[in-house]
Design a protein around this motif. Structure first.
Motif, mmCIF file in Angstrom:
data_model
loop_
_atom_site.group_PDB
_atom_site.id
_atom_site.type_symbol
_atom_site.label_atom_id
_atom_site.label_comp_id
_atom_site.label_asym_id
_atom_site.label_seq_id
_atom_site.Cartn_x
_atom_site.Cartn_y
_atom_site.Cartn_z
ATOM 1 N N VAL A 52 32.904 42.322 39.717
ATOM 2 C CA VAL A 52 31.623 42.523 40.394
ATOM 3 C C VAL A 52 31.873 43.398 41.618
ATOM 4 O O VAL A 52 33.009 43.775 41.922
ATOM 5 N N ASP A 53 30.796 43.696 42.317
ATOM 6 C CA ASP A 53 30.903 44.497 43.538
ATOM 7 C C ASP A 53 31.514 43.640 44.646
ATOM 8 O O ASP A 53 30.900 42.663 45.096
ATOM 9 N N PRO A 54 32.727 43.971 45.116
ATOM 10 C CA PRO A 54 33.377 43.132 46.129
ATOM 11 C C PRO A 54 32.856 43.349 47.537
ATOM 12 O O PRO A 54 33.252 42.620 48.453
ATOM 13 N N THR A 55 31.980 44.316 47.730
ATOM 14 C CA THR A 55 31.511 44.604 49.086
ATOM 15 C C THR A 55 30.422 43.649 49.546
ATOM 16 O O THR A 55 30.096 43.641 50.740
ATOM 17 N N VAL A 56 29.840 42.898 48.630
ATOM 18 C CA VAL A 56 28.797 41.936 48.982
ATOM 19 C C VAL A 56 29.121 40.613 48.312
ATOM 20 O O VAL A 56 29.876 40.551 47.339
ATOM 21 N N ASN A 59 27.169 38.094 42.698
ATOM 22 C CA ASN A 59 27.644 38.738 41.468
ATOM 23 C C ASN A 59 26.915 40.053 41.200
ATOM 24 O O ASN A 59 26.519 40.332 40.061
ATOM 25 N N ARG A 60 26.732 40.874 42.235
ATOM 26 C CA ARG A 60 26.091 42.161 42.018
ATOM 27 C C ARG A 60 26.996 43.065 41.194
ATOM 28 O O ARG A 60 28.204 43.153 41.457
ATOM 29 N N PRO A 61 26.455 43.746 40.169
ATOM 30 C CA PRO A 61 27.291 44.645 39.350
ATOM 31 C C PRO A 61 27.965 45.707 40.199
ATOM 32 O O PRO A 61 27.399 46.187 41.195
ATOM 33 N N ILE A 62 29.165 46.063 39.794
ATOM 34 C CA ILE A 62 29.933 47.026 40.590
ATOM 35 C C ILE A 62 29.274 48.401 40.564
ATOM 36 O O ILE A 62 29.357 49.164 41.538
ATOM 37 N N MET A 129 27.909 48.390 30.801
ATOM 38 C CA MET A 129 27.926 47.658 29.541
ATOM 39 C C MET A 129 29.357 47.255 29.175
ATOM 40 O O MET A 129 29.600 46.128 28.726
ATOM 41 N N ALA A 130 30.308 48.168 29.375
ATOM 42 C CA ALA A 130 31.707 47.838 29.104
ATOM 43 C C ALA A 130 32.208 46.763 30.064
ATOM 44 O O ALA A 130 32.933 45.837 29.659
ATOM 45 N N ILE A 131 31.837 46.855 31.337
ATOM 46 C CA ILE A 131 32.254 45.849 32.313
ATOM 47 C C ILE A 131 31.623 44.500 31.993
ATOM 48 O O ILE A 131 32.268 43.444 32.125
#
Length: 317
Positions: A52-56, A59-62, A129-131
């Motif tokens: 996921v996006d580690p900046t927030v 579980n926001r998508p990266i 989609m792959a992630i």
């Protein structure tokens, strides 16, 4: 009390200097292990189990990171301009050159151009989609059995506070050194996941350029290299979670003793070997594809004289 404790320690250092040094060393290692455990467990809990996006928080998508999305869009617009230039040059070549290749270049490139435009502007969707598939495979591995989190990993018992306290009180220097090696292996795993996240960000931003590389035959190999790198970077997490699930399921000792530490080191060694193994497999696949392509070209060149003689028998005579 502190004065009395200092006097007792001084007396102990005079009467048994070797024991005092050993106790101080193990106490220092125990403190180092306790601090490192708290720091690295938090990082692994954020990076190890999902992408996921580690900046927030959450579980926001990266790919939903606005900075990454803006960079991707900027390169997609630049790719549009470069694709227009490629089409213009190919068209001029088909007009002014009279070779067989120049006649068919535009017909071959136009479908690839349309595909490249779709891939460039839909790259965020396709990569997410792959992630998401990787996260789904990881969730399956996490759900097959008991809970798998930072408190139930194979190395968690060796780093538990009661284990560290028992190690300090028993002055077990050998296990303390093994746990320090375990901490070093965990630090390498943490660094690998931070690098993985940074590499994913770079691949997401440069995806439109990879789409552009699929247009020309001379650059399609670079596009395949980008695709192999992206696939290996994404799906290594699912493979590592499967290894962790097997390691937790088959664990035969979890009391924090010496065998637990050795087992945890073996598990970490396997986890750290996954990127290299996936990279080797993709290179073997590429070499096999190149070899088959070479054999196919050799067979065509070998059969071409016979085919030519069959089509023009009067020339042979």
């Amino acid at each position: 009390m502190s004065i009395i404790h200092g006097i007792v320690n001084g007396a102990h250092a005079v009467s048994d200097p070797v024991g005092f040094i050993l106790q101080s060393l193990i106490g220092l290692l125990g403190h180092l292990i306790s601090v490192a455990r708290v720091d690295m467990m938090g990082v692994l809990d954020r990076f190890l189990f999902r992408t996921v996006d580690p900046t927030v928080s959450g579980n926001r998508p990266i790919t939903a990171n606005p900075n990454i999305a803006n960079l991707n869009l900027g390169l997609a617009l630049a790719v549009d301009a470069m694709i227009g230039l490629v089409v213009l040059l190919t068209s001029l070549r088909s007009i002014f050159e009279h070779s067989m290749r120049s006649r068919y270049d535009l017909k071959v490139i136009l479908p690839r151009v349309l595909l490249a435009i779709v891939l460039a502007h839909g790259s965020l969707l396709f990569m997410q989609m792959a992630i998401d598939l990787n996260n789904a495979l990881g969730s399956v591995a996490l759900s097959l059995g008991g809970p798998l989190n930072s408190d139930t990993l194979p190395w968690s018992p060796s780093l538990a506070p009661q284990t560290i306290a028992r190690m300090i009180s028993g002055q077990d220097l050998f296990q303390a050194l093994l746990v320090v090696v375990l901490i070093a292996a965990m630090a390498i795993l943490v660094l690998a996941y931070v690098i993985r996240t940074a590499l994913l960000n770079i691949l997401i931003v440069t995806a439109p350029l990879a789409a552009l590389l699929t247009v020309m035959p001379d650059t399609r190999s670079h596009a395949r290299t980008w695709l192999r790198l992206f696939t290996g970077t994404v799906f290594l997490q699912a493979v590592q979670l499967i290894i962790l699930r097997v390691a937790v399921t088959t664990e035969f000792d979890s009391n924090g003793g010496l065998i637990t530490t050795v087992y945890a080191l073996a598990t970490l060694w396997l986890l750290l070997k996954v990127p290299g193994a996936m990279n080797t497999s993709t290179h073997l696949e590429s070499k096999a594809h190149t070899m088959l392509h070479t054999l196919e070209r050799s067979a065509k060149h070998a059969l071409m004289p016979a085919h030519h003689r069959a089509q023009h028998p009067h020339k042979a005579t």
